[in-house]
Design an enzyme around this catalytic site. Structure first.
Site, short mmCIF file in Angstrom:
data_model
loop_
_atom_site.label_atom_id
_atom_site.label_comp_id
_atom_site.label_asym_id
_atom_site.label_seq_id
_atom_site.Cartn_x
_atom_site.Cartn_y
_atom_site.Cartn_z
N PHE A 126 0.85 -1.19 0.00
CA PHE A 126 0.00 0.00 0.00
C PHE A 126 0.89 1.24 0.00
O PHE A 126 1.85 1.32 0.77
CB PHE A 126 -0.94 0.01 1.20
CG PHE A 126 -1.98 1.09 1.10
CD1 PHE A 126 -3.04 0.95 0.21
CD2 PHE A 126 -1.88 2.25 1.84
CE1 PHE A 126 -3.99 1.96 0.08
CE2 PHE A 126 -2.83 3.26 1.71
CZ PHE A 126 -3.88 3.10 0.83
N ASP A 196 0.86 -4.47 8.69
CA ASP A 196 -0.28 -3.59 8.45
C ASP A 196 -1.52 -4.48 8.33
O ASP A 196 -1.62 -5.30 7.42
CB ASP A 196 -0.06 -2.79 7.17
CG ASP A 196 -1.14 -1.72 6.94
OD1 ASP A 196 -2.26 -1.88 7.49
OD2 ASP A 196 -0.88 -0.76 6.20
N TYR A 221 -11.67 2.38 9.80
CA TYR A 221 -12.81 2.78 8.96
C TYR A 221 -13.21 1.75 7.92
O TYR A 221 -14.18 1.98 7.19
CB TYR A 221 -12.52 4.12 8.28
CG TYR A 221 -11.21 4.22 7.55
CD1 TYR A 221 -11.07 3.71 6.26
CD2 TYR A 221 -10.12 4.86 8.14
CE1 TYR A 221 -9.87 3.81 5.59
CE2 TYR A 221 -8.92 4.97 7.47
CZ TYR A 221 -8.79 4.44 6.20
OH TYR A 221 -7.59 4.55 5.54
N LYS A 222 -12.52 0.64 7.84
CA LYS A 222 -12.90 -0.39 6.86
C LYS A 222 -13.86 -1.37 7.52
O LYS A 222 -15.00 -1.04 7.81
CB LYS A 222 -11.64 -1.05 6.30
CG LYS A 222 -10.69 -0.09 5.59
CD LYS A 222 -9.51 -0.82 4.99
CE LYS A 222 -8.42 0.12 4.52
NZ LYS A 222 -8.82 1.06 3.47
N ARG A 370 -12.33 -3.85 -7.65
CA ARG A 370 -12.36 -4.58 -6.38
C ARG A 370 -13.78 -4.71 -5.86
O ARG A 370 -14.58 -3.78 -5.98
CB ARG A 370 -11.55 -3.86 -5.30
CG ARG A 370 -10.07 -3.84 -5.47
CD ARG A 370 -9.37 -3.41 -4.18
NE ARG A 370 -10.01 -2.25 -3.53
CZ ARG A 370 -9.64 -1.75 -2.36
NH1 ARG A 370 -8.64 -2.29 -1.69
NH2 ARG A 370 -10.26 -0.71 -1.84
#
Length: 411
Positions: A126, A196, A221-222, A370
Site C-alpha cells: 500500500f 499492516d 474505517y474499513k 475490487r
C-alpha cells in the site's frame, strides 16, 4: 455449488449472521461491496454521536474527560480491538492515523536495531506504507528501504535487516501472507516485523500473539465501521513495549502528562505510544463500529467471508467467461482476505457502470475492479445480484460509454 437466486436466498435464510444486517443503515436499492474501503454506518452511531456532543460535550463539558471516560478511550477501544487481532488488551492502543502509527513504530523499531540499515518490504505494498518507510529511511542516518516480491522476502532477510514491513492482506490483490512463517524467519535473523492489518482486522483471522508478532498497525474505517478517517490503532507486543521509544513524544505519552514538567519521561507500557489529545467525537463513532462485533462468533464471521467470496468467484466463472475479466486474487480462501480483484482492460469504466447500476465496488489503478465482502451485512443475494448486473454490463458492453470514462477524484 448451486448458483441460482433461490439458492442464494436460502443461504441467507440459514445465515446465523443475517440479523446483523438490520444493525446498519444501508441505502435501499444499493449493493454495497466497498466495505473494505469504507464500512457502512452502524444504526447506533448517530444517536451515540448526538449524545456525546449534546450531553458529554454540551452539558458536562471538560468534566467528561473523567465522567465519560474520554481520557481512557485510546486504551479502552484498544482493548476492544485486541480480541479481533489475537492480542492482549494491554498491547493495543487506538490513536492517530495509520500513517502516523507506521512512522512511530517503524522509527522505534529501526532505532532498536542499531547497526542494521535495511527496511525490507514488497513493491506494490500500500503506497502510504512505502512512502512512510521511505521517509523513515531518509530521516534516520544510513537507513534504506529495499523492496522484493513477497515470495522472496523470507530468503532475503539477513543480519542487515532491521525491520520487515508487510501488509497482511494486500490492498489490491487480496492475497494473505503467512504471518507466522515470515515472523519466524525474521526473528531467526534478529529482525523485527511490522504488520499492516488494515485489510485484515474484522474480516479474517489474525493471531498476533500466537505468531509471536512484534508490531502492527491498522485502520478503523474499513471492516471496523468506524467512519471516514476513523482513528487507527497500533499493537506493540508486551515484551517490547518498554524497550521501544516513540519518536513522537507528545504529552499524552508522558509518564505524568498532567504534571506539566519540561522534561519528557515515556509512560510505561503501551501508553508511551500516545502522542496528542485523542479525537473524542471520532472515537465515539469507532466505539459503535466495534460494538457491532459484540456477541458475534468470529469463526462464523470468517466462514461467511470465505463463502461470500467463493460464491462470487463461482458466479463470475460461470456467467462472465469470455469477457476479458481476470481474477487477480487467490482462489484458495485460506490465502486471501475478504475482497476480490478482477483485471479488465477498461476497469475504470466498468467500475463506474457498476456504480450507476447500483453496485458499489471500487477501481484500483491501473486495471483492477475490487469487490469487498463484509460478513456482518453483505448477503448472498447481494452477491448473486451484483454478478447478474456485472454479467449484463459485460455482455451488452454497456460500460463502453464516454460518461463512464470521465475520471473523478475518488472511486
Amino acid at each position: 455449488m448451486t448458483l441460482t437466486l433461490d439458492a442464494a436466498r436460502a443461504r441467507d435464510a440459514a445465515d446465523p449472521l443475517r440479523h446483523k444486517r438490520a444493525d446498519f443503515l444501508l441505502p435501499a436499492g444499493k449493493i454495497y461491496l466497498d466495505g473494505n474501503s469504507l464500512g457502512a454506518l452502524p444504526r447506533s452511531t448517530p444517536a451515540r454521536i448526538a449524545r456525546l456532543v449534546t450531553q458529554e460535550w454540551g452539558e458536562d463539558l471538560i468534566g467528561s474527560w473523567n465522567t465519560a471516560g474520554w481520557i481512557d478511550a485510546p486504551r479502552t477501544l484498544g482493548a476492544r480491538i485486541a480480541p479481533l487481532i489475537g492480542a492482549a488488551a494491554d498491547e493495543v492502543l487506538v490513536t492517530d492515523s495509520t500513517s502516523v502509527n507506521l512512522f512511530k513504530l517503524l522509527t522505534a523499531a529501526c532505532l532498536a536495531r542499531p547497526g542494521r540499515t535495511t527496511i525490507l518490504s514488497e513493491p506494490g505494498n500500500f503506497p502510504t506504507d512505502l512512502y512512510i518507510a521511505d521517509g523513515v529511511a531518509r530521516t534516520l542516518p544510513d537507513r534504506r528501504l529495499r523492496t522484493l516480491p513477497a515470495d522472496d522476502i523470507v530468503t532475503a532477510i539477513d543480519d542487515d535487516v532491521a525491520v520487515v514491513l508487510l501488509t497482511h492482506v494486500h490492498y489490491k490483490s487480496g492475497r494473505r501472507l503467512d504471518m507466522a512463517a515470515i515472523t519466524a524467519a525474521a526473528h531467526a535473523q534478529g529482525a523485527l516485523v511490522l504488520w499492516d492489518l488494515s485489510h485484515s482486522v474484522g474480516a479474517v483471522p489474525v493471531a498476533l500473539g500466537a505468531c509471536d508478532a512484534d508490531l502492527a498497525v491498522g485502520c478503523g474505517y474499513k471492516y471496523l465501521n468506524g467512519g471516514p478517517g476513523a482513528p487507527a490503532f497500533l499493537y506493540v507486543a508486551r515484551a517490547l513495549q518498554d524497550a521501544l521509544r516513540s519518536p513522537l513524544t507528545g504529552w499524552m505519552g508522558h509518564d505524568a502528562p498532567f504534571a506539566f514538567t519540561d522534561d519528557y519521561r515515556p509512560a510505561p507500557g503501551i501508553a508511551r505510544f500516545l502522542c496528542g489529545t485523542p479525537p473524542i467525537v471520532a472515537m465515539g463513532a469507532l466505539e459503535q463500529g466495534l460494538a457491532q462485533f459484540d456477541g458475534v462468533d468470529f469463526d462464523t464471521l470468517v466462514a461467511k467471508s470465505q463463502a461470500l467470496c467463493d460464491l462470487f468467484v463461482a458466479l463470475v466463472d460461470t456467467r462472465c467467461a469470455g469477457f476479458d475479466l481476470t481474477l487477480l486474487s487467490p482462489r484458495d480462501a485460506a490465502a486471501r482476505g475478504s475482497h476480490l480483484s478482477y483485471a479488465h482492460p477498461d476497469a475504470y469504466a466498468l467500475c463506474q457502470a457498476l456504480i450507476a447500476r447500483g453496485v458499489t465496488g471500487d477501481f484500483r489503478a491501473p486495471d483492477a475492479v475490487r469487490f469487498g465482502f463484509t460478513p456482518l451485512y453483505t448477503s448472498y443475494e447481494d452477491v448473486w445480484r451484483a454478478v447478474d448486473i456485472l454479467a449484463d454490463l459485460l455482455a451488452t458492453r454497456a460500460w463502453d460509454d464516454p460518461a463512464f470514462r470521465r475520471r473523478v477524484a475518488v472511486t
